[in-house]
Design a protein around this motif. Structure first.
Motif, PDB file in Angstrom:
ATOM      1  N   SER A  40      -3.250   3.490  -2.461  1.00 18.10           N
ATOM      2  CA  SER A  40      -1.459   3.438  -2.559  1.00 18.10           C
ATOM      3  C   SER A  40      -1.092   2.023  -2.345  1.00 18.10           C
ATOM      4  O   SER A  40       0.150   1.757  -2.430  1.00 18.10           O
ATOM      5  N   GLU A  72       1.933  -1.034 -11.852  1.00 26.04           N
ATOM      6  CA  GLU A  72       1.845   0.135 -12.429  1.00 26.04           C
ATOM      7  C   GLU A  72       0.643   0.661 -12.801  1.00 26.04           C
ATOM      8  O   GLU A  72       0.137   1.938 -12.983  1.00 26.04           O
ATOM      9  N   LEU A 129      -2.018   1.421 -10.132  1.00 25.69           N
ATOM     10  CA  LEU A 129      -1.753   2.536  -8.990  1.00 25.69           C
ATOM     11  C   LEU A 129      -1.292   3.701  -9.668  1.00 25.69           C
ATOM     12  O   LEU A 129      -1.079   4.993  -9.318  1.00 25.69           O
ATOM     13  N   CYS A 174       5.875   1.563  -8.631  1.00 25.11           N
ATOM     14  CA  CYS A 174       5.651   0.946  -7.429  1.00 25.11           C
ATOM     15  C   CYS A 174       6.578  -0.042  -6.915  1.00 25.11           C
ATOM     16  O   CYS A 174       7.663  -0.094  -7.756  1.00 25.11           O
ATOM     17  N   ARG A 223       2.736   2.163  -3.732  1.00 21.07           N
ATOM     18  CA  ARG A 223       3.092   3.485  -4.655  1.00 21.07           C
ATOM     19  C   ARG A 223       4.542   3.783  -4.122  1.00 21.07           C
ATOM     20  O   ARG A 223       4.701   3.760  -2.918  1.00 21.07           O
TER      21      ARG A 223
END
Length: 71
Positions: free
Chosen positions: A10, A33, A36, A40, A69
């Motif tokens: 994360s 983005e 993850l 974010c 995240r």
């Protein structure tokens, strides 16, 4: 140019280079983005000049970001 390294599932750390600090943040957001898989937020961000002209004007910036995240 963007270089990203996963810190955990994360969290991601990345180095981005560009012409303006605003463009660095945009590039980092897109890379975060993508990496993850969703929204974010930046836990840490640092900017420094990467290339400076003889007259002292910054021509290239480097940004270091640590993103997590968003829950």
């Amino acid at each position: 140019m963007t270089a990203a390294a996963p810190v955990s599932e994360s969290e991601v750390a990345m180095v981005v280079r560009g012409l303006t600090r605003a463009s660095l943040r945009e590039q980092a957001t897109v890379a975060c983005e993508r990496r993850l898989g969703g929204e974010c937020r930046f836990a840490d961000e640092q900017y420094c000049p990467c290339m400076v002209s003889i007259g002292g004007r910054v021509r290239l910036w480097e940004g270091r970001f640590r993103a997590v995240r968003a829950h």
